[in-house]
Design a protein around this motif. Structure first.
Motif, PDB file in Angstrom:
ATOM      1  N   GLY A 122      17.439  18.277   2.189  1.00  0.00           N
ATOM      2  CA  GLY A 122      16.712  17.589   1.134  1.00  0.00           C
ATOM      3  C   GLY A 122      15.235  17.460   1.470  1.00  0.00           C
ATOM      4  O   GLY A 122      14.802  17.789   2.575  1.00  0.00           O
ATOM      5  N   ILE A 123      14.475  16.976   0.504  1.00  0.00           N
ATOM      6  CA  ILE A 123      13.034  16.790   0.696  1.00  0.00           C
ATOM      7  C   ILE A 123      12.634  15.457   0.080  1.00  0.00           C
ATOM      8  O   ILE A 123      12.940  15.187  -1.089  1.00  0.00           O
ATOM      9  CB  ILE A 123      12.222  17.919   0.029  1.00  0.00           C
ATOM     10  N   GLU A 124      11.979  14.625   0.866  1.00  0.00           N
ATOM     11  CA  GLU A 124      11.434  13.385   0.314  1.00  0.00           C
ATOM     12  C   GLU A 124       9.933  13.566   0.088  1.00  0.00           C
ATOM     13  O   GLU A 124       9.299  14.416   0.705  1.00  0.00           O
ATOM     14  CB  GLU A 124      11.718  12.191   1.226  1.00  0.00           C
ATOM     15  N   GLY A 125       9.383  12.765  -0.804  1.00  0.00           N
ATOM     16  CA  GLY A 125       7.974  12.896  -1.123  1.00  0.00           C
ATOM     17  C   GLY A 125       7.222  11.593  -0.998  1.00  0.00           C
ATOM     18  O   GLY A 125       7.686  10.545  -1.457  1.00  0.00           O
ATOM     19  N   ARG A 126       6.054  11.642  -0.376  1.00  0.00           N
ATOM     20  CA  ARG A 126       5.197  10.471  -0.207  1.00  0.00           C
ATOM     21  C   ARG A 126       4.038  10.594  -1.198  1.00  0.00           C
ATOM     22  O   ARG A 126       3.284  11.573  -1.166  1.00  0.00           O
ATOM     23  CB  ARG A 126       4.685  10.412   1.232  1.00  0.00           C
ATOM     24  N   TYR A 127       3.904   9.634  -2.103  1.00  0.00           N
ATOM     25  CA  TYR A 127       2.876   9.691  -3.140  1.00  0.00           C
ATOM     26  C   TYR A 127       1.490   9.709  -2.503  1.00  0.00           C
ATOM     27  O   TYR A 127       1.187   8.931  -1.601  1.00  0.00           O
ATOM     28  CB  TYR A 127       3.014   8.488  -4.060  1.00  0.00           C
ATOM     29  N   MET A 128       0.603  10.593  -2.983  1.00  0.00           N
ATOM     30  CA  MET A 128      -0.714  10.754  -2.385  1.00  0.00           C
ATOM     31  C   MET A 128      -1.783   9.884  -3.029  1.00  0.00           C
ATOM     32  O   MET A 128      -2.892   9.772  -2.511  1.00  0.00           O
ATOM     33  CB  MET A 128      -1.136  12.225  -2.452  1.00  0.00           C
ATOM     34  N   GLY A 129      -1.464   9.275  -4.167  1.00  0.00           N
ATOM     35  CA  GLY A 129      -2.429   8.406  -4.821  1.00  0.00           C
ATOM     36  C   GLY A 129      -2.199   6.946  -4.463  1.00  0.00           C
ATOM     37  O   GLY A 129      -1.532   6.616  -3.477  1.00  0.00           O
ATOM     38  N   ASP A 130      -2.752   6.058  -5.245  1.00  0.00           N
ATOM     39  CA  ASP A 130      -2.556   4.616  -5.075  1.00  0.00           C
ATOM     40  C   ASP A 130      -1.272   4.237  -5.800  1.00  0.00           C
ATOM     41  O   ASP A 130      -1.258   4.045  -7.027  1.00  0.00           O
ATOM     42  CB  ASP A 130      -3.743   3.844  -5.659  1.00  0.00           C
TER      43      ASP A 130
END
Length: 334
Positions: free
Chosen positions: A176-184
């Motif tokens: 799987g792949i998790e994602g970390r939001y790059m904005g605020d």
């Protein structure tokens, strides 16, 4: 991993094939061990693999000790996932389940409901081609070097505007792949972390596939919450950190820690976690490892001397010097 070792041990000629695949030389199979050399013109007996269930392996020329998989990782600079795939090809199997009849640690795990391999589906690594080699300054500011980002195959998913963090199972297969939001994320009212490709984190330990050769039979394994915990430690030069993907440890994760057979495991929960929740995770771990000699500890900062109150900081967020100071001052054994 245990079942793969068992099948290799049932026919040591398969071990010879595996070693030949990774260019070991002068391989000799004896009654209780296999001896070989790393290169053709080097000591032909410097490597020893013991023909017992853990397949312990040593390279006396380089003073390295682990198991057959970690040995190949270290000496031949190959990823764990590739080694496992090669082993399966040699054994003629496309997948396997852990042997339900095997009595691990005196049979304690016989009472635990086994999960089928199908519950944790594997993905083709080519999926990562959509994200990889796109590093970011956000993780760099969080204390994760570009070298570590490359090692952990960090990338960017521009569709979701998230840093892509792939997760691999104990055998090094993408799950799987998790994602970390790059904005605020607060201003935009979105989740800080959100799956790009969803999977059950409770069945994985983040970081194992990248550092198996350092984790297997390690002196001390550190356990954190977020995947960045393992990456921050790696950047510090500490390659024995794994992550849970949350603030609770699950049975499958504890089993995998036991398979690594460390001397000590040390929890490094984020600041602000309730004492009740912390104690529950430690007691669960101690119960499931009671037939081993693994010591269980925790790094805490009860007076908020290092980790500001309400910050929810990980013990690794403030850098290596502070992490080591925190470990020296507030490591408790339970």
């Amino acid at each position: 991993m245990i079942e793969l070792k068992k099948q290799l041990l049932d026919n040591p000629e398969h071990i010879r094939e595996l070693l030949e695949e990774y260019d070991f030389h002068n391989i000799k199979i004896n009654s209780n061990e296999i001896r070989c050399g790393v290169e053709e013109d080097t000591n032909s007996t410097s490597v020893r693999i013991r023909l017992e269930k853990s397949l312990k392996a040593s390279d006396f020329g380089r003073d390295y000790h682990g198991d057959i998989f970690s040995l190949i990782m270290t000496l031949k600079d190959v990823g764990l996932g590739e080694i496992i795939k090669t082993t399966k090809d040699i054994l003629g199997i496309s997948f396997f389940e852990f042997n339900k009849k095997e009595r691990i640690f005196g049979g304690f795990y016989d009472s635990i409901k086994k999960r089928k391999t199908s519950e944790l589906k594997t993905l083709d690594n080519s999926i990562l081609d959509n994200f990889k080699n796109k590093y970011n300054a956000l993780f760099t500011k969080d204390g994760i070097s570009l070298e570590t980002q490359k090692k952990y195959q960090i990338g960017i998913d521009f569709d979701s505007y998230r840093i892509s963090v792939p997760w691999f199972n104990f055998s090094g297969e993408l799950v799987g792949i998790e994602g970390r939001y790059m904005g605020d994320y607060k201003e935009d009212e979105v989740s800080k972390w959100f799956p790009i490709i969803a999977f059950p984190k409770s069945m994985c330990l983040y970081g194992v596939s990248f550092n198996y050769n350092h984790l297997y039979e390690a002196k001390r394994i550190y356990i954190g919450e977020s995947s960045k915990f393992s990456m921050q430690l790696d950047t510090m030069g500490i390659q024995t950190g794994v992550s849970l993907g949350g603030n609770a440890i699950h049975r499958e994760q504890i089993k995998q820690l036991s398979w690594l057979n460390p001397e000590e495991i040390v929890f490094c929960f984020d600041e602000g976690l309730s004492e009740e929740l912390v104690n529950r995770q430690i007691e669960k771990t101690k119960l499931m490892t009671k037939y081993t000699n693994i010591k269980v500890g925790i790094i805490r900062d009860p007076e908020n001397k290092f980790l500001p109150k309400g910050s929810k900081c990980s013990p690794t967020d403030l850098g290596k010097e502070r992490f080591l100071e925190l470990e020296e001052s507030y490591l408790e054994w339970r």
